[in-house]
Write a protein that holds these residues in place. Structure first.
Motif, PDB file in Angstrom:
ATOM      1  N   LEU A   1     -12.683  52.039  60.799  1.00  0.00           N
ATOM      2  CA  LEU A   1     -13.563  50.955  60.364  1.00  0.00           C
ATOM      3  C   LEU A   1     -14.682  51.466  59.466  1.00  0.00           C
ATOM      4  O   LEU A   1     -15.131  50.752  58.569  1.00  0.00           O
ATOM      5  N   MET A   2     -15.135  52.707  59.695  1.00  0.00           N
ATOM      6  CA  MET A   2     -16.160  53.280  58.814  1.00  0.00           C
ATOM      7  C   MET A   2     -15.639  53.363  57.375  1.00  0.00           C
ATOM      8  O   MET A   2     -16.357  53.057  56.423  1.00  0.00           O
ATOM      9  N   ALA A   3     -14.378  53.788  57.228  1.00  0.00           N
ATOM     10  CA  ALA A   3     -13.801  53.899  55.886  1.00  0.00           C
ATOM     11  C   ALA A   3     -13.712  52.524  55.226  1.00  0.00           C
ATOM     12  O   ALA A   3     -14.010  52.371  54.038  1.00  0.00           O
ATOM     13  N   ILE A   4     -13.324  51.526  55.990  1.00  0.00           N
ATOM     14  CA  ILE A   4     -13.239  50.163  55.463  1.00  0.00           C
ATOM     15  C   ILE A   4     -14.635  49.641  55.141  1.00  0.00           C
ATOM     16  O   ILE A   4     -14.856  49.017  54.099  1.00  0.00           O
ATOM     17  N   GLY A   5     -15.600  49.904  56.023  1.00  0.00           N
ATOM     18  CA  GLY A   5     -16.974  49.434  55.818  1.00  0.00           C
ATOM     19  C   GLY A   5     -17.594  49.964  54.551  1.00  0.00           C
ATOM     20  O   GLY A   5     -18.337  49.250  53.866  1.00  0.00           O
ATOM     21  N   VAL A   6     -17.294  51.210  54.202  1.00  0.00           N
ATOM     22  CA  VAL A   6     -17.834  51.794  52.970  1.00  0.00           C
ATOM     23  C   VAL A   6     -17.346  50.994  51.768  1.00  0.00           C
ATOM     24  O   VAL A   6     -18.118  50.684  50.857  1.00  0.00           O
ATOM     25  N   VAL A   7     -16.078  50.639  51.767  1.00  0.00           N
ATOM     26  CA  VAL A   7     -15.519  49.875  50.653  1.00  0.00           C
ATOM     27  C   VAL A   7     -16.136  48.472  50.614  1.00  0.00           C
ATOM     28  O   VAL A   7     -16.531  47.989  49.549  1.00  0.00           O
ATOM     29  N   TRP A   8     -16.214  47.822  51.767  1.00  0.00           N
ATOM     30  CA  TRP A   8     -16.809  46.477  51.812  1.00  0.00           C
ATOM     31  C   TRP A   8     -18.259  46.497  51.348  1.00  0.00           C
ATOM     32  O   TRP A   8     -18.711  45.598  50.654  1.00  0.00           O
ATOM     33  N   ASN A   9     -19.010  47.528  51.749  1.00  0.00           N
ATOM     34  CA  ASN A   9     -20.410  47.624  51.323  1.00  0.00           C
ATOM     35  C   ASN A   9     -20.518  47.794  49.816  1.00  0.00           C
ATOM     36  O   ASN A   9     -21.404  47.223  49.184  1.00  0.00           O
ATOM     37  N   SER A  10     -19.627  48.580  49.249  1.00  0.00           N
ATOM     38  CA  SER A  10     -19.632  48.750  47.796  1.00  0.00           C
ATOM     39  C   SER A  10     -19.328  47.424  47.105  1.00  0.00           C
ATOM     40  O   SER A  10     -19.960  47.080  46.098  1.00  0.00           O
ATOM     41  N   GLN A  11     -18.372  46.675  47.656  1.00  0.00           N
ATOM     42  CA  GLN A  11     -18.047  45.371  47.081  1.00  0.00           C
ATOM     43  C   GLN A  11     -19.216  44.399  47.238  1.00  0.00           C
ATOM     44  O   GLN A  11     -19.490  43.602  46.340  1.00  0.00           O
TER      45      GLN A  11
ATOM     46  N   LEU B   1     -23.462  52.861  47.204  1.00  0.00           N
ATOM     47  CA  LEU B   1     -23.725  53.239  45.809  1.00  0.00           C
ATOM     48  C   LEU B   1     -22.610  54.050  45.157  1.00  0.00           C
ATOM     49  O   LEU B   1     -22.407  53.958  43.948  1.00  0.00           O
ATOM     50  N   PHE B   2     -21.891  54.868  45.952  1.00  0.00           N
ATOM     51  CA  PHE B   2     -21.056  55.893  45.325  1.00  0.00           C
ATOM     52  C   PHE B   2     -19.556  55.796  45.565  1.00  0.00           C
ATOM     53  O   PHE B   2     -18.798  56.504  44.915  1.00  0.00           O
ATOM     54  N   VAL B   3     -19.088  54.966  46.517  1.00  0.00           N
ATOM     55  CA  VAL B   3     -17.657  54.971  46.817  1.00  0.00           C
ATOM     56  C   VAL B   3     -16.817  54.589  45.613  1.00  0.00           C
ATOM     57  O   VAL B   3     -15.734  55.146  45.398  1.00  0.00           O
ATOM     58  N   ASP B   4     -17.307  53.687  44.784  1.00  0.00           N
ATOM     59  CA  ASP B   4     -16.529  53.297  43.612  1.00  0.00           C
ATOM     60  C   ASP B   4     -16.560  54.369  42.520  1.00  0.00           C
ATOM     61  O   ASP B   4     -15.758  54.332  41.591  1.00  0.00           O
ATOM     62  N   LYS B   5     -17.446  55.336  42.649  1.00  0.00           N
ATOM     63  CA  LYS B   5     -17.534  56.418  41.657  1.00  0.00           C
ATOM     64  C   LYS B   5     -16.689  57.631  42.059  1.00  0.00           C
ATOM     65  O   LYS B   5     -16.105  58.291  41.211  1.00  0.00           O
ATOM     66  N   VAL B   6     -16.658  57.950  43.360  1.00  0.00           N
ATOM     67  CA  VAL B   6     -15.946  59.156  43.807  1.00  0.00           C
ATOM     68  C   VAL B   6     -14.683  58.840  44.592  1.00  0.00           C
ATOM     69  O   VAL B   6     -13.868  59.728  44.834  1.00  0.00           O
ATOM     70  N   GLY B   7     -14.510  57.591  45.016  1.00  0.00           N
ATOM     71  CA  GLY B   7     -13.345  57.207  45.802  1.00  0.00           C
ATOM     72  C   GLY B   7     -13.639  57.255  47.300  1.00  0.00           C
ATOM     73  O   GLY B   7     -14.505  58.010  47.754  1.00  0.00           O
ATOM     74  N   ALA B   8     -12.910  56.434  48.037  1.00  0.00           N
ATOM     75  CA  ALA B   8     -13.121  56.355  49.488  1.00  0.00           C
ATOM     76  C   ALA B   8     -12.769  57.666  50.179  1.00  0.00           C
ATOM     77  O   ALA B   8     -13.461  58.095  51.110  1.00  0.00           O
TER      78      ALA B   8
END
Length: 148
Positions: A16-26, A89-96
């Motif tokens: 869920l942490m991995a999913i949450g990072v993506v959702w937060n970026s979105q 801030l950074f998941v979309d720049k470096v990847g999940a």
């Protein structure tokens, strides 16, 4: 209850942490302002825990319990917020994979040091060769994930 029985829950929490990072970026992308996005992201957490406290109000701390609270203890939530904000801030720049791998590897290396030295009141667990090899494998793994 055996700690090993908690492993499935911990694994789900990690996923869920991995999913949450993506959702937060979105969420940051949709709301534009990262501070507003972080606030919106944390509001459901505050409401969920407040609701659980209302539904299950016991045990409550005693005065003696409260006397044991040090000034830095309530700041623990901010440590997690830094990771959330980094993801925001950074998941979309470096990847999940790279972002979560770096977070988890830094977490693991810090945890091994906390255990080894008994810092912050942790029970001391020496970082012998197996733990150090495991940490080195984590570092090697995140290098492979981040570079390729």
């Amino acid at each position: 209850m055996s700690g090993k029985l908690l492993y499935p829950f911990i694994l789900v929490a990690g996923a869920l942490m991995a999913i949450g990072v993506v959702w937060n970026s979105q969420l940051r992308g949709a709301l534009v302002n990262p501070w507003l996005a972080a606030t919106v992201s944390f509001l459901p957490v505050v409401f969920a825990f407040a609701l659980m406290t209302l539904l299950k109000p016991t045990p409550l701390p005693t005065r003696k319990d409260l006397a044991g609270v040090r000034w830095w203890m309530p700041l623990a939530g901010l440590t997690g917020a830094v990771a959330v904000f980094a993801g925001l801030l950074f998941v979309d720049k470096v990847g999940a994979g790279a972002l979560n791998g770096l977070l988890i590897t830094a977490n693991l290396l810090t945890s091994v040091a906390l255990d080894h030295f008994g810092w912050l009141g942790m029970r001391q667990v020496k970082a012998g060769p197996p733990r150090l090899i495991g940490a080195a494998l984590m570092v090697g793994g995140i290098v492979l994930i981040s570079v390729f």
